[in-house]
Design a protein around this motif. Sequence first.
Motif, PDB file in Angstrom:
ATOM      1  N   PHE A   7      11.110   7.903  18.039  1.00 48.85           N
ATOM      2  CA  PHE A   7      11.508   5.820  18.900  1.00 48.85           C
ATOM      3  C   PHE A   7      12.009   6.162  20.156  1.00 48.85           C
ATOM      4  O   PHE A   7      11.899   5.325  21.134  1.00 48.85           O
ATOM      5  N   GLN A   8      11.734   7.594  21.099  1.00 50.95           N
ATOM      6  CA  GLN A   8      12.261   7.828  21.989  1.00 50.95           C
ATOM      7  C   GLN A   8      11.310   7.529  23.097  1.00 50.95           C
ATOM      8  O   GLN A   8      11.317   6.862  24.670  1.00 50.95           O
ATOM      9  N   SER A   9       9.243   7.855  22.243  1.00 49.42           N
ATOM     10  CA  SER A   9       8.655   6.694  23.442  1.00 49.42           C
ATOM     11  C   SER A   9       8.135   5.840  23.194  1.00 49.42           C
ATOM     12  O   SER A   9       7.983   4.982  24.181  1.00 49.42           O
ATOM     13  N   ILE A  10       8.639   5.042  22.225  1.00 47.58           N
ATOM     14  CA  ILE A  10       8.256   3.526  22.086  1.00 47.58           C
ATOM     15  C   ILE A  10       9.128   3.270  23.452  1.00 47.58           C
ATOM     16  O   ILE A  10       9.028   1.966  23.645  1.00 47.58           O
ATOM     17  N   LEU A  11      10.468   2.914  23.412  1.00 56.12           N
ATOM     18  CA  LEU A  11      11.287   2.648  24.280  1.00 56.12           C
ATOM     19  C   LEU A  11      11.418   2.918  25.569  1.00 56.12           C
ATOM     20  O   LEU A  11      11.073   1.923  26.202  1.00 56.12           O
ATOM     21  N   ALA A  12      10.741   4.370  26.342  1.00 56.85           N
ATOM     22  CA  ALA A  12       9.737   4.734  27.097  1.00 56.85           C
ATOM     23  C   ALA A  12       9.665   3.735  27.607  1.00 56.85           C
ATOM     24  O   ALA A  12       8.553   3.307  28.694  1.00 56.85           O
ATOM     25  N   SER A  13       8.330   3.313  26.863  1.00 55.15           N
ATOM     26  CA  SER A  13       6.571   2.523  27.179  1.00 55.15           C
ATOM     27  C   SER A  13       7.032   1.096  26.931  1.00 55.15           C
ATOM     28  O   SER A  13       6.395   0.594  26.334  1.00 55.15           O
ATOM     29  N   LEU A  14       8.312   0.418  26.209  1.00 53.91           N
ATOM     30  CA  LEU A  14       8.648  -0.105  26.007  1.00 53.91           C
ATOM     31  C   LEU A  14       7.842  -1.420  26.533  1.00 53.91           C
ATOM     32  O   LEU A  14       7.269  -2.657  26.173  1.00 53.91           O
ATOM     33  N   PRO A  15       7.936  -1.706  28.201  1.00 52.53           N
ATOM     34  CA  PRO A  15       7.605  -2.048  28.861  1.00 52.53           C
ATOM     35  C   PRO A  15       5.710  -2.339  29.196  1.00 52.53           C
ATOM     36  O   PRO A  15       5.115  -3.782  28.740  1.00 52.53           O
ATOM     37  N   GLU A  16       5.514  -1.652  29.070  1.00 52.97           N
ATOM     38  CA  GLU A  16       3.925  -1.273  28.306  1.00 52.97           C
ATOM     39  C   GLU A  16       3.590  -2.495  27.577  1.00 52.97           C
ATOM     40  O   GLU A  16       2.435  -2.655  26.638  1.00 52.97           O
ATOM     41  N   ILE A  17       4.218  -2.361  25.849  1.00 45.74           N
ATOM     42  CA  ILE A  17       4.268  -2.170  24.909  1.00 45.74           C
ATOM     43  C   ILE A  17       3.953  -4.138  24.861  1.00 45.74           C
ATOM     44  O   ILE A  17       3.743  -5.058  24.237  1.00 45.74           O
ATOM     45  N   ILE A  18       5.284  -4.506  24.927  1.00 44.58           N
ATOM     46  CA  ILE A  18       5.756  -5.573  25.716  1.00 44.58           C
ATOM     47  C   ILE A  18       4.288  -7.215  26.326  1.00 44.58           C
ATOM     48  O   ILE A  18       3.681  -7.664  25.730  1.00 44.58           O
ATOM     49  N   VAL A  19       3.474  -5.986  27.279  1.00 48.13           N
ATOM     50  CA  VAL A  19       2.769  -6.482  27.797  1.00 48.13           C
ATOM     51  C   VAL A  19       1.631  -6.476  27.218  1.00 48.13           C
ATOM     52  O   VAL A  19       0.501  -7.809  26.846  1.00 48.13           O
TER      53      VAL A  19
END
Length: 479
Positions: A7-19
């Motif tokens: 969960f912390q990893s997904i949260l940290a990379s949230l901007p990349e996931i959005i793009v």
Amino acid sequence: MTAAALFQSILASLPEIIVVTGACVLLILGQFVPKGQEQFLVFASVAVVLIAALGTIMLSGEVRPAYAGMFVTDRFSVFFKFVFYLATVLTLLLSQKYADIEGIGHSEYYVLLLLALSGMMIMASATDLLSIYVGLELTVLCTYVLTGFLRHERRSNEAALKYVILGSVSTGIFLYGVSLVYGLTGTTQLDGIAAAVTGDPLDPGLLLAVVFIVAGLVFKVGAVPFHMWLPDAYEGAPTTITAFMSVGPKAAGFAVILRVFLNPLVAASDVWIIVAVIAVATMALGSFVALVQDNFKRLLAYSSIAHAGFALFGVVAGGADGIASVMLYLLIYSFMNLGIFATIIMMRNGDFSGEVIEDYAGLAKSHPGLALLMLLYLFSLAGIPPTAGFFAKFYVLVALVERGFVMLAVIAVLLSVVAAYFYIRIAMVIYMREPNRAFDPALTPLVRATLAFTAAGTIGIGLFPAWFLRFAQHAVFGG
């Protein structure tokens, strides 16, 4: 990896996931956009970038390591991500009219720009040599395709092919350096590399590995001797993509170089000598070869090489001031270079390309406002006080002198004088010549907004350079 760590990893990379998610959705929706309504693709792409920027702001309060130490969200990465957002949004705004004229306004064009953005974002946050490689390849693969997007033009195909071949060579060199580092230290994480060295940090094997890694990275910023692809790619690519490449991937390359040079192992080595030689050679070649160019895009390609050389002087200086000066340099360069490319894109209308310097003869008489904007960008690129470009170079020189590299500072100043000539030559064509023929610039509302924003950024940073320098220092070292 536990559920909490995931969960912390997904949260940290949230901007990349959005793009990346936005790019995939746009790829599907783009197939249903009726012809003549491509403007939807522009605004949808801009919306994706702005949502990612909002996510980046929300995550900027603390350091967030992710993916077992291969990725981190910190102030350093946030600074560079906003440079990437700036480059991408302005490129998207400039693309609408230009894409219509060139017939390249397909959804794939905007999807590839977003995917290239995601690769640059990964590069800025990568703290492992393998994650750096993933971001780097995602960026360059997209720019390979975008460079050859004018499929019916031979020079565009040629530019893309040269970029692919030379890019593959540089990637091989980089990966060879990574393999050497892993063989010698047993890790590819930047923090772990220095900790794994129990003996002499100047071990010849490690020094050779660092040289290979640096050589692979300097290709991405267009430094000598890996600059050969850049003039042809700039000239053959769609002008909007040339503008994007001149700022986005270049800044991403410097983000990785600075991240690597923050490593204690690299800082303790003598690799700075190699970077100093590369910096001098890069700036000298870019400055002197640009003097004889007649094609505006090709001239700006060699100008970009020269600016990369100057920024590398800040890498040589190192320390808080040196690295912050490079970051400020890249921010200022983004505004002024996107501004000058916006004027070239604006000139593309009908049978008027705007790529030949003589096309701008007498622009001051027919379009005084546009001529004044071009003068601002040209003077800033030349580093003439009191423009923002002057302060960009000034702080790099200060960092060099404070670290005792006085001779390098003198060389940088002398080569800057040479570089200033070809910018002033263009200004003379604009103000001292009679118009060759009448032309009607493609001044759409989006192009006007881009010109206004880049001009405001160039002037704003020029008025408060010390504040922006402190902001860059804070992005790296806190305080």
